[in-house]
Scaffold this active site. Structure first.
Site, mmCIF file in Angstrom:
data_model
loop_
_atom_site.group_PDB
_atom_site.id
_atom_site.type_symbol
_atom_site.label_atom_id
_atom_site.label_comp_id
_atom_site.label_asym_id
_atom_site.label_seq_id
_atom_site.Cartn_x
_atom_site.Cartn_y
_atom_site.Cartn_z
ATOM 1 N N HIS A 53 0.872 -1.178 0.000
ATOM 2 C CA HIS A 53 0.000 0.000 0.000
ATOM 3 C C HIS A 53 0.913 1.233 0.000
ATOM 4 O O HIS A 53 1.992 1.203 0.593
ATOM 5 C CB HIS A 53 -0.837 -0.047 1.280
ATOM 6 C CG HIS A 53 -1.906 0.979 1.383
ATOM 7 N ND1 HIS A 53 -1.645 2.291 1.697
ATOM 8 C CD2 HIS A 53 -3.253 0.900 1.232
ATOM 9 C CE1 HIS A 53 -2.778 2.964 1.740
ATOM 10 N NE2 HIS A 53 -3.769 2.147 1.457
ATOM 11 N N CYS A 88 -4.548 2.432 -3.764
ATOM 12 C CA CYS A 88 -3.296 2.958 -3.183
ATOM 13 C C CYS A 88 -2.164 1.949 -3.335
ATOM 14 O O CYS A 88 -1.359 1.764 -2.409
ATOM 15 C CB CYS A 88 -3.478 3.321 -1.714
ATOM 16 S SG CYS A 88 -4.758 4.534 -1.441
ATOM 17 N N ASP A 141 2.830 -4.220 8.306
ATOM 18 C CA ASP A 141 1.634 -3.400 8.146
ATOM 19 C C ASP A 141 0.432 -4.338 8.295
ATOM 20 O O ASP A 141 0.099 -5.092 7.371
ATOM 21 C CB ASP A 141 1.696 -2.745 6.754
ATOM 22 C CG ASP A 141 0.399 -2.061 6.375
ATOM 23 O OD1 ASP A 141 -0.572 -2.146 7.149
ATOM 24 O OD2 ASP A 141 0.368 -1.446 5.297
ATOM 25 N N GLN A 188 -4.755 -4.726 7.121
ATOM 26 C CA GLN A 188 -5.786 -5.648 6.634
ATOM 27 C C GLN A 188 -5.958 -6.864 7.537
ATOM 28 O O GLN A 188 -7.067 -7.363 7.723
ATOM 29 C CB GLN A 188 -5.435 -6.128 5.206
ATOM 30 C CG GLN A 188 -5.568 -5.056 4.168
ATOM 31 C CD GLN A 188 -6.980 -4.503 4.083
ATOM 32 O OE1 GLN A 188 -7.958 -5.215 4.227
ATOM 33 N NE2 GLN A 188 -7.084 -3.208 3.844
ATOM 34 N N LYS A 225 -10.361 -0.372 10.641
ATOM 35 C CA LYS A 225 -10.387 -1.602 9.826
ATOM 36 C C LYS A 225 -10.757 -2.821 10.675
ATOM 37 O O LYS A 225 -10.976 -3.891 10.133
ATOM 38 C CB LYS A 225 -9.012 -1.864 9.211
ATOM 39 C CG LYS A 225 -8.456 -0.692 8.433
ATOM 40 C CD LYS A 225 -8.384 -0.953 6.973
ATOM 41 C CE LYS A 225 -7.508 0.081 6.318
ATOM 42 N NZ LYS A 225 -7.983 0.423 4.982
HETATM 43 N N1 PMP Z 1 -1.844 -0.406 4.627
HETATM 44 C C1 PMP Z 1 -2.790 -1.218 4.141
HETATM 45 C C2 PMP Z 1 -2.430 -2.621 3.743
HETATM 46 C C3 PMP Z 1 -4.098 -0.756 4.009
HETATM 47 O O1 PMP Z 1 -5.046 -1.536 3.517
HETATM 48 C C4 PMP Z 1 -4.385 0.577 4.402
HETATM 49 C C5 PMP Z 1 -5.797 1.140 4.255
HETATM 50 N N2 PMP Z 1 -6.352 0.938 2.992
HETATM 51 C C6 PMP Z 1 -3.381 1.352 4.931
HETATM 52 C C7 PMP Z 1 -2.115 0.833 5.032
HETATM 53 C C8 PMP Z 1 -3.626 2.759 5.398
HETATM 54 O O2 PMP Z 1 -4.471 2.766 6.504
HETATM 55 P P1 PMP Z 1 -5.053 4.137 7.073
HETATM 56 O O3 PMP Z 1 -5.679 4.830 5.910
HETATM 57 O O4 PMP Z 1 -6.069 3.700 8.093
HETATM 58 O O5 PMP Z 1 -3.916 4.891 7.650
#
Ligand code: PMP
Length: 406
Positions: free
Chosen positions: A122, A364, A198, A201, A224
């Site tokens: 991401h 993203c 990270d 998910q 999440k």
């Molecule tokens: N890493 C991953 C794997 C994600 O899925 C996301 C959210 N789509 C993020 C980071 C970023 O999370 P946040 O927008 O809550 O900071």
């Protein structure tokens, strides 16, 4: 159903479902999951009974706020099986937590030091590291196998003696692929590098165990995992946090401040400058206390059953191209696909008219999109409150989209 998970009972504790004035098939859980009642209750209780600032209080409300905030920290530590509560730093989310580690490490890194990420990250776990290139840090990128998993066979070639950190997702937000962590941890240990995972998910679908995983940093977001927005967590192994300088500076994180020089508080305070998201942390603590008691085996097998049905249905729709691993093994119930040449945004719009909430776009993860040779995909992501009707509404909606958009 192949197990005893009672979806309608489970759903009753998610206020969004109780207040619906139209049908909803919510399949965008990888973006944000719906919030559990325990978080609503805890935040309301907090803001109506114990609202005050933390740490600096001389009255009962401020003391109650501090106690609630620290109880939430203890709840997160329990959930993650952390060694101590001092390993838990509250942030505003995953992105903030990764920027914190990257920014703080940035003070320690020297030109030529290396950071390893993968092509599947991401942007939140890519850009903070890429930016360190400005100070001479070298970004090395692990390639993917043909089905879009991180290619672990290339670890020895990519993780060298100058590697200071390997930063990978615990599971992909595009393909749901769960990262095989054993070789990653071993490769990092062999060269004395840190590992950041990270978990944005993963946390919705399982309970990561900090003592078993062997990483140094683990990050995730409240929204999440059925908790509030605006709060997230950085778990850091005690010695890994201790060696980092602060990233943000300000109130609440100092030892002593003088005109020319100041000293910093010990972790976790050192990384929590300013008033933290107090009520949100309390809400997250409550939701994790609820999650701790969940029958995970049952939830997981329910999700797997739905996911199998979804994958089988998608394979039967002419023109569907599935991206990522072909089966559901070592994978969260998240799938990205395209429907012929139809634009994902158009597909999502048609599905939204049928009350099916999906996500269409690059998620993203543009380097990963490039790897798959697409600009965007449609993504469906399941949570434990989804049911067969949700999956079937998606499959029927895709058939409909194929006809109306062709
Ligand atoms: N890493 C991953 C794997 C994600 O899925 C996301 C959210 N789509 C993020 C980071 C970023 O999370 P946040 O927008 O809550 O900071």
């Amino acid at each position: 159903m192949p197990n005893d998970h009672d979806v309608s009972a489970f759903r009753r504790d998610f206020p969004l479902y109780a207040n619906l004035d139209r049908p909803l098939h919510y399949l965008d859980n990888a973006a944000t999951a719906q919030m559990h009642q325990s978080a609503f209750d805890a935040m309301r209780r907090h803001d109506t009974q114990a609202r005050g600032n933390v740490l600096r209080g001389n009255h009962r409300l401020a003391e109650a706020a501090t106690e609630a905030y620290e109880n939430a920290r203890a709840g997160v530590a329990r959930y993650l099986n952390a060694t101590t509560v001092e390993e838990i730093v509250f942030t505003s989310g995953t992105t903030a937590a990764i920027n914190l580690v990257a920014g703080a490490m940035g003070y320690l890194l020297r030109p030529g030091d290396e950071i390893v990420v993968s092509l599947a990250e991401h942007h939140s776990n890519f850009l903070p590291w890429q930016r360190l290139q400005e100070q001479g840090v070298v970004l090395r990128v692990l390639p993917l196998t043909s089905e879009g998993r991180i290619d672990m066979s290339l670890l020895p070639a990519i993780v060298g003696g100058r590697c200071r950190l390997i930063a990978l997702s615990h599971a992909s937000n595009v393909t749901g692929a769960i990262t095989d962590l054993v070789p990653v941890i071993a490769a990092a240990r062999a060269v004395g590098a840190r590992v950041l995972l990270d978990g944005a998910q993963y946390v919705q679908h399982g309970r990561p165990d900090m003592q078993a995983l062997g990483a140094d940093f683990y990050v995730f977001s409240g929204h999440k995992c059925f908790g509030p927005t605006g709060v997230g967590v950085l778990w850091g192994r005690r010695e890994a946090l201790a060696e980092l300088p602060p990233f943000m500076v300000g109130g609440g994180m100092v030892g002593r401040v003088a005109l020319r020089e100041s000293t910093w508080a010990e972790p976790p305070r050192r990384f929590e400058a300013g008033t933290p998201p107090i009520a949100q942390a309390v809400g997250l603590g409550a939701v994790l206390d609820w999650l701790v008691g969940q029958p995970w085996e049952q939830l997981r097998s329910h999700e797997e059953h739905l996911f199998e049905r979804l994958l089988a249905g998608l394979r039967n729709i002419p023109g569907v191209r599935l991206l990522g691993p072909a089966d559901r093994r070592e994978r969260l119930p998240v799938v990205s696909f395209n429907l012929g040449e139809l634009h994902p945004h158009d597909v999502c719009q048609v599905l939204d008219e049928r009350h099916v909430a999906l996500r269409g776009g690059h998620h993203c993860a543009q380097p990963l999109m490039e790897f798959f040779g697409v600009a965007a995909t449609v993504r469906a992501s399941l949570a434990a409150y989804n049911d067969v009707a949700d999956v079937d509404a998606l499959l029927a909606g895709l058939e409909h989209a194929r006809q109306v958009l062709a």
